[in-house]
Scaffold this motif. Structure first.
Motif, PDB file in Angstrom:
ATOM      1  N   PHE A 107      11.489  -3.581   5.169  1.00 51.33           N
ATOM      2  CA  PHE A 107      11.618  -2.923   6.483  1.00 51.33           C
ATOM      3  C   PHE A 107      10.373  -2.102   6.779  1.00 51.33           C
ATOM      4  CE2 PHE A 107      15.520  -3.503   4.222  1.00 51.33           C
ATOM      5  CZ  PHE A 107      16.342  -4.109   5.149  1.00 51.33           C
ATOM      6  N   ARG A 108       9.743  -2.390   7.914  1.00 55.91           N
ATOM      7  CA  ARG A 108       8.596  -1.564   8.324  1.00 55.91           C
ATOM      8  C   ARG A 108       8.718  -1.324   9.824  1.00 55.91           C
ATOM      9  NH1 ARG A 108       3.327  -4.132   5.073  1.00 55.91           N
ATOM     10  NH2 ARG A 108       4.400  -4.286   3.081  1.00 55.91           N
ATOM     11  N   ALA A 109       8.591  -0.066  10.237  1.00 55.73           N
ATOM     12  CA  ALA A 109       8.722   0.247  11.668  1.00 55.73           C
ATOM     13  C   ALA A 109       7.403  -0.053  12.377  1.00 55.73           C
ATOM     14  CB  ALA A 109       9.117   1.710  11.829  1.00 55.73           C
ATOM     15  N   GLU A 110       6.970  -1.309  12.307  1.00 55.48           N
ATOM     16  CA  GLU A 110       5.729  -1.735  12.980  1.00 55.48           C
ATOM     17  C   GLU A 110       6.026  -2.042  14.436  1.00 55.48           C
ATOM     18  OE1 GLU A 110       2.750  -4.396  11.682  1.00 55.48           O
ATOM     19  OE2 GLU A 110       3.528  -4.470   9.642  1.00 55.48           O
ATOM     20  N   ARG A 111       4.955  -2.139  15.234  1.00 56.44           N
ATOM     21  CA  ARG A 111       5.125  -2.625  16.599  1.00 56.44           C
ATOM     22  C   ARG A 111       5.380  -4.121  16.487  1.00 56.44           C
ATOM     23  NH1 ARG A 111       1.815  -4.962  20.137  1.00 56.44           N
ATOM     24  NH2 ARG A 111       0.001  -4.742  18.789  1.00 56.44           N
ATOM     25  N   TRP A 123       7.742 -12.803  -0.474  1.00 58.26           N
ATOM     26  CA  TRP A 123       7.659 -13.347  -1.839  1.00 58.26           C
ATOM     27  C   TRP A 123       6.641 -12.509  -2.610  1.00 58.26           C
ATOM     28  CZ3 TRP A 123       4.334 -18.187  -3.129  1.00 58.26           C
ATOM     29  CH2 TRP A 123       4.543 -18.566  -4.456  1.00 58.26           C
ATOM     30  N   ASN A 124       7.061 -11.969  -3.744  1.00 60.20           N
ATOM     31  CA  ASN A 124       6.158 -11.173  -4.579  1.00 60.20           C
ATOM     32  C   ASN A 124       5.997 -11.809  -5.948  1.00 60.20           C
ATOM     33  OD1 ASN A 124       5.641  -7.985  -3.694  1.00 60.20           O
ATOM     34  ND2 ASN A 124       7.194  -9.097  -2.544  1.00 60.20           N
ATOM     35  N   ILE A 125       4.745 -11.889  -6.391  1.00 62.46           N
ATOM     36  CA  ILE A 125       4.413 -12.407  -7.723  1.00 62.46           C
ATOM     37  C   ILE A 125       3.554 -11.323  -8.372  1.00 62.46           C
ATOM     38  CG2 ILE A 125       2.696 -13.984  -8.764  1.00 62.46           C
ATOM     39  CD1 ILE A 125       5.221 -15.455  -8.423  1.00 62.46           C
ATOM     40  N   ASP A 126       3.915 -10.890  -9.574  1.00 63.23           N
ATOM     41  CA  ASP A 126       3.103  -9.860 -10.232  1.00 63.23           C
ATOM     42  C   ASP A 126       2.988 -10.123 -11.725  1.00 63.23           C
ATOM     43  OD1 ASP A 126       2.514  -7.412  -8.243  1.00 63.23           O
ATOM     44  OD2 ASP A 126       4.441  -8.307  -7.735  1.00 63.23           O
ATOM     45  N   VAL A 268     -10.300  -5.663   2.545  1.00 62.45           N
ATOM     46  CA  VAL A 268     -10.205  -4.326   1.946  1.00 62.45           C
ATOM     47  C   VAL A 268      -8.787  -4.071   1.442  1.00 62.45           C
ATOM     48  CG1 VAL A 268     -10.504  -1.864   2.393  1.00 62.45           C
ATOM     49  CG2 VAL A 268     -12.007  -3.512   3.506  1.00 62.45           C
ATOM     50  N   ARG A 269      -7.759  -4.519   2.206  1.00 62.29           N
ATOM     51  CA  ARG A 269      -6.336  -4.270   1.986  1.00 62.29           C
ATOM     52  C   ARG A 269      -5.956  -2.870   2.463  1.00 62.29           C
ATOM     53  NH1 ARG A 269      -3.089  -7.119   1.973  1.00 62.29           N
ATOM     54  NH2 ARG A 269      -1.730  -6.678   0.223  1.00 62.29           N
ATOM     55  N   GLY A 270      -4.807  -2.814   3.142  1.00 63.88           N
ATOM     56  CA  GLY A 270      -4.372  -1.557   3.742  1.00 63.88           C
ATOM     57  C   GLY A 270      -3.681  -0.618   2.765  1.00 63.88           C
ATOM     58  N   ILE A 291      -1.226 -14.311   6.246  1.00 67.09           N
ATOM     59  CA  ILE A 291      -0.025 -14.977   5.695  1.00 67.09           C
ATOM     60  C   ILE A 291       0.443 -14.182   4.469  1.00 67.09           C
ATOM     61  CG2 ILE A 291       0.826 -17.102   4.606  1.00 67.09           C
ATOM     62  CD1 ILE A 291      -1.570 -18.552   5.981  1.00 67.09           C
ATOM     63  N   GLY A 292      -0.513 -13.627   3.739  1.00 68.29           N
ATOM     64  CA  GLY A 292      -0.163 -12.867   2.539  1.00 68.29           C
ATOM     65  C   GLY A 292      -1.377 -12.136   2.024  1.00 68.29           C
ATOM     66  N   GLY A 293      -1.132 -11.262   1.055  1.00 65.50           N
ATOM     67  CA  GLY A 293      -2.266 -10.538   0.487  1.00 65.50           C
ATOM     68  C   GLY A 293      -1.870  -9.871  -0.811  1.00 65.50           C
ATOM     69  N   ARG A 296      -5.438  -6.421  -7.488  1.00 65.33           N
ATOM     70  CA  ARG A 296      -5.240  -5.697  -8.748  1.00 65.33           C
ATOM     71  C   ARG A 296      -4.964  -4.225  -8.458  1.00 65.33           C
ATOM     72  NH1 ARG A 296      -5.616  -6.150 -13.958  1.00 65.33           N
ATOM     73  NH2 ARG A 296      -5.769  -8.412 -13.867  1.00 65.33           N
ATOM     74  N   TYR A 297      -3.978  -3.688  -9.174  1.00 59.70           N
ATOM     75  CA  TYR A 297      -3.637  -2.257  -9.001  1.00 59.70           C
ATOM     76  C   TYR A 297      -3.419  -1.643 -10.382  1.00 59.70           C
ATOM     77  CZ  TYR A 297       1.027  -4.467  -9.106  1.00 59.70           C
ATOM     78  OH  TYR A 297       2.123  -5.229  -9.446  1.00 59.70           O
ATOM     79  N   ASP A 298      -4.550  -1.370 -11.059  1.00 59.14           N
ATOM     80  CA  ASP A 298      -4.482  -0.975 -12.468  1.00 59.14           C
ATOM     81  C   ASP A 298      -3.986   0.439 -12.705  1.00 59.14           C
ATOM     82  OD1 ASP A 298      -5.230  -3.434 -13.309  1.00 59.14           O
ATOM     83  OD2 ASP A 298      -7.340  -2.948 -13.666  1.00 59.14           O
TER      84      ASP A 298
HETATM   85  P1  HAM Z   1       1.062  -6.290   2.425  1.00 61.74           P
HETATM   86  O1  HAM Z   1      -0.293  -6.800   2.735  1.00 61.74           O
HETATM   87  O2  HAM Z   1       1.488  -5.027   3.025  1.00 61.74           O
HETATM   88  O3  HAM Z   1       1.154  -6.226   0.831  1.00 61.74           O
HETATM   89  O4  HAM Z   1       2.099  -7.411   2.823  1.00 61.74           O
HETATM   90  C1  HAM Z   1       1.962  -8.719   2.337  1.00 61.74           C
HETATM   91  C2  HAM Z   1       2.454  -9.698   3.360  1.00 61.74           C
HETATM   92  O5  HAM Z   1       3.772  -9.362   3.795  1.00 61.74           O
HETATM   93  C3  HAM Z   1       1.667  -9.752   4.652  1.00 61.74           C
HETATM   94  O6  HAM Z   1       0.505 -10.500   4.523  1.00 61.74           O
HETATM   95  C4  HAM Z   1       2.679 -10.411   5.573  1.00 61.74           C
HETATM   96  O7  HAM Z   1       2.800 -11.796   5.300  1.00 61.74           O
HETATM   97  C5  HAM Z   1       3.959  -9.771   5.123  1.00 61.74           C
HETATM   98  N1  HAM Z   1       4.254  -8.624   6.004  1.00 61.74           N
HETATM   99  C6  HAM Z   1       3.821  -7.360   5.897  1.00 61.74           C
HETATM  100  N2  HAM Z   1       4.302  -6.598   6.899  1.00 61.74           N
HETATM  101  C7  HAM Z   1       5.060  -7.420   7.665  1.00 61.74           C
HETATM  102  C8  HAM Z   1       5.851  -7.244   8.860  1.00 61.74           C
HETATM  103  N3  HAM Z   1       5.985  -6.071   9.450  1.00 61.74           N
HETATM  104  N4  HAM Z   1       6.496  -8.325   9.346  1.00 61.74           N
HETATM  105  C9  HAM Z   1       6.407  -9.527   8.751  1.00 61.74           C
HETATM  106  N5  HAM Z   1       5.691  -9.748   7.626  1.00 61.74           N
HETATM  107  C10 HAM Z   1       5.027  -8.706   7.092  1.00 61.74           C
HETATM  108  C11 HAM Z   1       2.213  -5.723   0.161  1.00 61.74           C
HETATM  109  O8  HAM Z   1       3.297  -5.520   0.632  1.00 61.74           O
HETATM  110  C12 HAM Z   1       1.964  -5.590  -1.345  1.00 61.74           C
HETATM  111  N6  HAM Z   1       3.051  -4.806  -1.906  1.00 61.74           N
HETATM  112  C13 HAM Z   1       1.821  -6.962  -1.953  1.00 61.74           C
HETATM  113  C14 HAM Z   1       1.570  -6.897  -3.439  1.00 61.74           C
HETATM  114  C15 HAM Z   1       2.404  -7.276  -4.425  1.00 61.74           C
HETATM  115  N7  HAM Z   1       0.453  -6.440  -4.003  1.00 61.74           N
HETATM  116  C16 HAM Z   1       0.573  -6.528  -5.308  1.00 61.74           C
HETATM  117  N8  HAM Z   1       1.767  -7.032  -5.591  1.00 61.74           N
END
Ligand code: HAM
Length: 439
Positions: A107-111, A123-126, A268-270, A291-293, A296-298
């Motif tokens: 859940f994210r309160a995005e626009r 989908w998360n892979i770690d 850069v990653r947010g 699509i995804g991102g 590394r988070y050491d």
């Molecule tokens: P993130 O870049 O915030 O990374 O999100 C990864 C992906 O989740 C995005 O590229 C997008 O596909 C999807 N996503 C994010 N926000 C939304 C949204 N509001 N609606 C639909 N899809 C969305 C993470 O969340 C990290 N925790 C990923 C990670 C796992 N890094 C290391 N392990």
């Protein structure tokens, strides 16, 4: 009054649910064949957990609530903090390395916009406990193993790879003080997500010197690792980061997915917790959001009160992915049809030898359907007993492979079995039919 769904959420009617299941089944299948085990955590956590290390952007997007005891909670916007918390909790007993996957509802309160909603699946892979770039390569391979399987080629998508270490070295060399790096990353992450003028303005707030700001932009536009190498011949931190990237590309080539990957220092990653290799996956053509991102988070486990254990991983959401697959004609659904639909002819009764009505065709349809279900087959019957052509219509709209018709022949212990694809019918003996199914 009709109540609409909440903004940024989706209703999954059976056809949409079948698509969601197809996507998630694919994620699970690929995770398992790459050696990952599934985990999950609670949908809400203490609010402060997401405030420690995820970064301001995520914190601004939290859906927060208070429980009756006045505790501040939040719906999870990502699962990585939960993963760090869970691993820390059992750090001594978990076999290492930890290779886990999860498919949380987030859940994210995005626009709300194309590909970004307020509720989505990710989908998360770690991999936790491995510090070499082979682990980063394995996670990227896993993402591509799935994306390739669903039909996306290097002409459709690209994994843009960079390194937080390299970016830190470049920014320090340009003159950005170390303590300003974290807030600057947040702005730099927006480079390709905002109109150029808005980005320039945000950058000038962080870096008022226009020469420095131009140098930062120029660095982010470099296209080749060799150009970066030239810039940093005497910088040990940058040389290490470059070597790491070269090794990563080597592993990806060996895994035969190098064709999908490109060096791109604008990545850069947010999120605030990344420390090394970072990457985002984009489609080439339609200008959709990532699509995804991942990366590394050491330090995250340590920042959460655990030991100093390295970690790397990614998240891929279902929204952009399904838009892209639909655009390419690659979107599928889980198979939901029936094995058998049991129909019966109306107006019949089945009597014993002395004329006592023993059962109706409806009774027999229910009995037979129950038997089929007990044998593990997908079976259903109609509530509209009587009109055979309506029941055959139901059988085909329910995607039944075969339709069993209980008619006059039932009195001689026989059934009609109709193949719904070819339309062929055969008369079968009931006992033989059932024993054939059992065997
Ligand atoms: P993130 O870049 O915030 O990374 O999100 C990864 C992906 O989740 C995005 O590229 C997008 O596909 C999807 N996503 C994010 N926000 C939304 C949204 N509001 N609606 C639909 N899809 C969305 C993470 O969340 C990290 N925790 C990923 C990670 C796992 N890094 C290391 N392990």
């Amino acid at each position: 009054m009709k109540i609409p769904p909440v903004k940024g959420t989706r209703d999954f009617y059976p056809p949409e649910m079948a698509v969601r299941n197809w996507i998630i089944d694919g994620w699970r299948k690929v995770s398992v064949r790459n050696g990952f085990e599934e985990y999950d955590g609670p949908i809400f956590e203490y609010l402060k957990m997401f405030q420690i290390k995820s970064g301001d952007e995520i914190v601004e997007q939290l859906f927060s609530l208070q429980d009756r005891g006045g505790r501040d909670l939040a719906l999870r916007p990502e699962i990585t903090p939960t993963l760090a918390r869970m691993v820390n909790q059992r750090i001594n007993s978990l076999p290492k390395p930890i290779k886990w996957f999860s498919v949380p509802r987030l859940f994210r309160a995005e626009r709300p916009q194309k590909g970004r909603l307020r509720e989505f699946f990710q989908w998360n892979i770690d991999i936790i406990g491995v510090d070499g770039v082979l682990a980063d390569a394995e996670t990227i391979f896993c993402a591509l193993d799935y994306l390739r399987e669903v039909g996306l080629t290097p002409d459709d998508i690209v994994v843009k790879i960079s390194s937080r270490k390299l970016l830190a070295a470049a920014l320090k060399r340009i003159g950005v003080p170390e303590e300003r790096l974290d807030s600057l990353y947040l702005v730099l992450d927006k480079k390709d997500k905002l109109p150029p003028e808005t980005f320039k303005h945000l950058l000038s707030e962080q870096v008022p010197d226009p020469k420095m700001a131009n140098k930062i932009q120029a660095f982010m536009e470099l296209k080749l690792i060799s150009e970066v190498e030239k810039m940093f011949r005497d910088d040990q931190e940058a040389i290490e980061a470059n070597n790491e990237q070269a090794m990563l590309i080597h592993h990806l080539n060996q895994m035969e997915v190098g064709g999908y990957c490109r060096f791109d220092p604008s990545i850069v990653r947010g999120l605030a917790y990344y420390t090394g290799i970072v990457y985002e996956i984009y489609d080439w053509a339609s200008g959709l959001r990532a699509i995804g991102g991942g990366g590394r988070y050491d330090n995250l486990l340590r920042d959460f009160g655990g030991p100093d254990i390295p970690a790397t991983g990614f998240g891929i959401g279902d929204c952009v992915l399904s838009i892209l697959l639909e655009e390419k004609g690659l979107l599928k659904s889980e198979k939901t049809g029936l094995d058998y639909f049991v129909a019966c002819v109306g107006g019949l009764t089945f009597e014993s030898e002395n004329g006592i009505v023993e059962s109706t065709p409806e009774d027999e349809a229910v009995k037979l359907t129950s038997k089929l279900r007990r044998l593990g087959l997908r079976a259903d019957f109609s509530y509209k007993i009587g009109n055979l052509s309506k029941q055959l219509g139901d059988a085909s709209s329910r995607n039944a492979r075969k339709c069993i018709i209980i008619g006059e022949e039932f009195k001689d212990n026989q059934l009609v079995v109709k193949d719904m694809t070819s339309g062929e019918q055969e008369l079968v003996d009931i006992d033989e039919f059932l024993s054939g199914l059992k065997s």
